[in-house]
Design an enzyme around this catalytic site. Sequence first.
Site, PDB file in Angstrom:
ATOM      1  N   PHE A 123      14.540 -30.465 -81.035  1.00  0.00           N
ATOM      2  CA  PHE A 123      15.901 -29.913 -81.143  1.00  0.00           C
ATOM      3  C   PHE A 123      16.572 -30.629 -82.307  1.00  0.00           C
ATOM      4  CE2 PHE A 123      20.426 -30.388 -80.005  1.00  0.00           C
ATOM      5  CZ  PHE A 123      20.780 -29.096 -79.637  1.00  0.00           C
ATOM      6  N   LEU A 125      19.855 -30.997 -84.549  1.00  0.00           N
ATOM      7  CA  LEU A 125      21.285 -30.738 -84.754  1.00  0.00           C
ATOM      8  C   LEU A 125      21.852 -31.670 -85.828  1.00  0.00           C
ATOM      9  CD1 LEU A 125      24.008 -29.438 -83.636  1.00  0.00           C
ATOM     10  CD2 LEU A 125      24.098 -31.363 -82.049  1.00  0.00           C
ATOM     11  N   SER A 126      21.542 -32.981 -85.705  1.00  0.00           N
ATOM     12  CA  SER A 126      22.180 -33.996 -86.555  1.00  0.00           C
ATOM     13  C   SER A 126      21.724 -33.918 -88.012  1.00  0.00           C
ATOM     14  CB  SER A 126      21.854 -35.401 -86.032  1.00  0.00           C
ATOM     15  OG  SER A 126      22.197 -35.505 -84.682  1.00  0.00           O
ATOM     16  N   GLY A 131      26.770 -36.780 -87.338  1.00  0.00           N
ATOM     17  CA  GLY A 131      26.188 -37.268 -86.082  1.00  0.00           C
ATOM     18  C   GLY A 131      27.095 -36.846 -84.935  1.00  0.00           C
ATOM     19  N   ASP A 240      24.971 -30.292 -72.692  1.00  0.00           N
ATOM     20  CA  ASP A 240      25.487 -30.678 -71.361  1.00  0.00           C
ATOM     21  C   ASP A 240      24.313 -30.954 -70.422  1.00  0.00           C
ATOM     22  OD1 ASP A 240      28.151 -30.454 -72.057  1.00  0.00           O
ATOM     23  OD2 ASP A 240      28.329 -28.379 -71.363  1.00  0.00           O
ATOM     24  N   ARG A 243      22.346 -34.084 -71.430  1.00  0.00           N
ATOM     25  CA  ARG A 243      22.985 -35.363 -71.062  1.00  0.00           C
ATOM     26  C   ARG A 243      22.621 -35.781 -69.637  1.00  0.00           C
ATOM     27  NH1 ARG A 243      28.325 -33.686 -74.689  1.00  0.00           N
ATOM     28  NH2 ARG A 243      27.250 -34.188 -76.649  1.00  0.00           N
ATOM     29  N   GLY A 339      14.600 -65.260 -67.929  1.00  0.00           N
ATOM     30  CA  GLY A 339      14.773 -66.417 -68.816  1.00  0.00           C
ATOM     31  C   GLY A 339      13.838 -66.354 -70.010  1.00  0.00           C
ATOM     32  N   GLU A 363      22.122 -37.811 -77.931  1.00  0.00           N
ATOM     33  CA  GLU A 363      22.707 -36.687 -77.160  1.00  0.00           C
ATOM     34  C   GLU A 363      24.196 -36.924 -76.870  1.00  0.00           C
ATOM     35  OE1 GLU A 363      20.311 -34.556 -74.467  1.00  0.00           O
ATOM     36  OE2 GLU A 363      18.453 -35.156 -75.456  1.00  0.00           O
ATOM     37  N   SER A 366      28.319 -42.871 -76.181  1.00  0.00           N
ATOM     38  CA  SER A 366      29.208 -43.108 -75.030  1.00  0.00           C
ATOM     39  C   SER A 366      30.652 -42.750 -75.391  1.00  0.00           C
ATOM     40  CB  SER A 366      29.120 -44.569 -74.600  1.00  0.00           C
ATOM     41  OG  SER A 366      27.821 -44.828 -74.125  1.00  0.00           O
TER      42      SER A 366
HETATM   43  N1  CAA Z   1      29.697 -25.873 -74.065  1.00  0.00           N
HETATM   44  C1  CAA Z   1      29.983 -24.722 -74.737  1.00  0.00           C
HETATM   45  N2  CAA Z   1      30.937 -24.635 -75.682  1.00  0.00           N
HETATM   46  C2  CAA Z   1      31.609 -25.771 -75.958  1.00  0.00           C
HETATM   47  C3  CAA Z   1      31.366 -26.999 -75.309  1.00  0.00           C
HETATM   48  C4  CAA Z   1      30.352 -27.006 -74.320  1.00  0.00           C
HETATM   49  N3  CAA Z   1      30.058 -28.126 -73.658  1.00  0.00           N
HETATM   50  N4  CAA Z   1      32.196 -27.926 -75.795  1.00  0.00           N
HETATM   51  C5  CAA Z   1      32.957 -27.329 -76.724  1.00  0.00           C
HETATM   52  N5  CAA Z   1      32.614 -26.019 -76.820  1.00  0.00           N
HETATM   53  C6  CAA Z   1      33.189 -24.999 -77.688  1.00  0.00           C
HETATM   54  C7  CAA Z   1      34.717 -25.102 -77.686  1.00  0.00           C
HETATM   55  O1  CAA Z   1      35.271 -24.355 -76.631  1.00  0.00           O
HETATM   56  C8  CAA Z   1      35.062 -24.546 -79.044  1.00  0.00           C
HETATM   57  O2  CAA Z   1      35.070 -23.139 -78.994  1.00  0.00           O
HETATM   58  P1  CAA Z   1      36.405 -22.296 -79.427  1.00  0.00           P
HETATM   59  O3  CAA Z   1      36.671 -22.723 -80.852  1.00  0.00           O
HETATM   60  O4  CAA Z   1      35.998 -20.877 -79.293  1.00  0.00           O
HETATM   61  O5  CAA Z   1      37.465 -22.743 -78.494  1.00  0.00           O
HETATM   62  C9  CAA Z   1      33.888 -24.951 -79.924  1.00  0.00           C
HETATM   63  O6  CAA Z   1      32.792 -25.248 -79.032  1.00  0.00           O
HETATM   64  C10 CAA Z   1      34.182 -26.182 -80.764  1.00  0.00           C
HETATM   65  O7  CAA Z   1      34.554 -27.204 -79.834  1.00  0.00           O
HETATM   66  P2  CAA Z   1      35.417 -28.460 -80.255  1.00  0.00           P
HETATM   67  O8  CAA Z   1      36.622 -28.008 -81.020  1.00  0.00           O
HETATM   68  O9  CAA Z   1      35.622 -29.291 -79.043  1.00  0.00           O
HETATM   69  O10 CAA Z   1      34.432 -29.160 -81.281  1.00  0.00           O
HETATM   70  P3  CAA Z   1      34.521 -30.562 -82.005  1.00  0.00           P
HETATM   71  O11 CAA Z   1      34.125 -30.370 -83.414  1.00  0.00           O
HETATM   72  O12 CAA Z   1      35.826 -31.237 -81.705  1.00  0.00           O
HETATM   73  O13 CAA Z   1      33.309 -31.388 -81.341  1.00  0.00           O
HETATM   74  C11 CAA Z   1      32.252 -32.779 -79.738  1.00  0.00           C
HETATM   75  C12 CAA Z   1      33.201 -31.621 -80.006  1.00  0.00           C
HETATM   76  C13 CAA Z   1      32.276 -32.943 -78.239  1.00  0.00           C
HETATM   77  C14 CAA Z   1      32.699 -34.050 -80.414  1.00  0.00           C
HETATM   78  C15 CAA Z   1      30.833 -32.379 -80.228  1.00  0.00           C
HETATM   79  O14 CAA Z   1      30.770 -32.323 -81.637  1.00  0.00           O
HETATM   80  C16 CAA Z   1      29.767 -33.316 -79.725  1.00  0.00           C
HETATM   81  O15 CAA Z   1      29.333 -33.215 -78.585  1.00  0.00           O
HETATM   82  N6  CAA Z   1      29.298 -34.261 -80.601  1.00  0.00           N
HETATM   83  C17 CAA Z   1      28.142 -35.074 -80.271  1.00  0.00           C
HETATM   84  C18 CAA Z   1      26.911 -34.472 -80.877  1.00  0.00           C
HETATM   85  C19 CAA Z   1      25.686 -34.794 -80.119  1.00  0.00           C
HETATM   86  O16 CAA Z   1      25.680 -34.876 -78.896  1.00  0.00           O
HETATM   87  N7  CAA Z   1      24.611 -34.915 -80.851  1.00  0.00           N
HETATM   88  C20 CAA Z   1      23.334 -35.122 -80.221  1.00  0.00           C
HETATM   89  C21 CAA Z   1      22.237 -34.784 -81.169  1.00  0.00           C
HETATM   90  S1  CAA Z   1      20.824 -34.124 -80.367  1.00  0.00           S
HETATM   91  C22 CAA Z   1      19.957 -35.451 -79.795  1.00  0.00           C
HETATM   92  O17 CAA Z   1      20.381 -36.558 -79.818  1.00  0.00           O
HETATM   93  C23 CAA Z   1      18.667 -35.067 -79.166  1.00  0.00           C
HETATM   94  C24 CAA Z   1      17.647 -36.112 -79.217  1.00  0.00           C
HETATM   95  O18 CAA Z   1      17.031 -36.327 -80.202  1.00  0.00           O
HETATM   96  C25 CAA Z   1      17.292 -36.850 -77.999  1.00  0.00           C
END
Ligand code: CAA
Length: 380
Positions: A123, A125-126, A131, A240, A243, A339, A363, A366
């Site tokens: 997966f 994303l980053s 990040g 979600d 996590r 220790g 993901e 914190s």
């Molecule tokens: N489910 C569905 N939609 C969601 C949601 C969710 N949980 N959370 C937000 N949304 C929607 C919002 O409703 C919004 O939609 P509308 O504009 O239509 O209202 C849209 O998504 C944008 O949401 P935000 O304005 O809240 O977005 P944001 O830019 O402020 O970011 C954030 C929110 C929570 C900070 C998000 O960017 C985030 O979770 N960041 C962390 C990224 C992350 O977890 N990266 C992990 C990488 S993958 C990884 O690590 C895997 C691995 O290798 C193990």
Amino acid sequence: MNFNYTEEQLLIQKTARDFAKDHLEPGVIDRDDTCTFPEKEIALMADLGFMGMMVPEEYGGAGMDAVSYVTALEEIAAVDASAAVIMSVNNSLVTQLIQNFASDDQKAQFLPDIANGKKLGAFSLSEPQSGSDAGNMRTFAERKNGHYVLNGTKNWVTNGISSGVVIVLAVTEKNVGSKGISAFIVEKDLEGLSLGKKEDKLGIRGSDTCELYFENCQVPVNCLIGNEGDGFKIALGTLDGGRIGIASQALGIARSAMEKSVAYAKERKQFKKPIAEFGAIQSKLATMATNINAARLLILQAAHLKDEHKPYSKEAAMAKVFASRTAMEASTDCVQIFGGYGYMREYGVERLMRDAKITQIYEGTSEIQELVIARSLLKE
Ligand code: CAA
């Protein structure tokens, strides 16, 4: 609320526990030392149905619920946190994303191979500049002649090297923020997709992590998942569930730290008695046990809500932030109880501390989990 596991969930727990002891434990220190991917072990986990646990049987999965999944994952993580993250990404991020958002044709094409272990999933994303602010990505997918042409760099891709398919998030429309992001399922052998070096990590050293480079990589249009612009919501909705998986990984690490601490404290004598008889040690053990129980309850609550198809973003974030903190604290205290021996690699407890740290980072850090929780509270 029912606090009892079903007969089936108990059987899955036992199967995972036995498997971890028989097949993961023997080589775990060596794989950590040599950064060796547990290829043979993951194949065996696929045979047990652990790589597609929540995938319906019609698509080759085990058709189990999220509670069974987190229960198995805790057992795997208690022995080998690297195998656990490989399993977690494949299940929570890849199969669940396809199951929830892909077309029937895409499900039929991709799910069986990913669920039965023929192809591992990743997966992506980053990016180097995005990040926590995941919406700030730059990888661009331009639609041209029946393909999307991808250009850009993705990083920290778990399973990046060993996977056969990767979910990629990329921008299809510029200047509209996260509403311009789309999700693709990409075969790893496509021309124009190349791998960066294998990252040298503090922990989870048996899992592989790398950068992915897209240079005019032509992805067929039928690899778009959902509609253009749906990608960010697909990614966050999928995270979600991810996590809860990482929380279970953290829980397994914490439980292992507690079990090793209890055994060692009973056996190790100082001042003519077992160190377990000292209040300072007992206090650490009691804190570990209490936090581990609380973490498990948070995880089960989030998994239960997921199974009931109810909202669970906040509960998943709570489970992850708490379980990962518990893993970090319990593993650090475990090293303290051991220790000088705890600091030596051959005792295998410093690995728990190194493995625990990433659960507070990937993901969603914190700090991001707290932001998700606080935003949800302020909206209620
Ligand atoms: N489910 C569905 N939609 C969601 C949601 C969710 N949980 N959370 C937000 N949304 C929607 C919002 O409703 C919004 O939609 P509308 O504009 O239509 O209202 C849209 O998504 C944008 O949401 P935000 O304005 O809240 O977005 P944001 O830019 O402020 O970011 C954030 C929110 C929570 C900070 C998000 O960017 C985030 O979770 N960041 C962390 C990224 C992350 O977890 N990266 C992990 C990488 S993958 C990884 O690590 C895997 C691995 O290798 C193990």
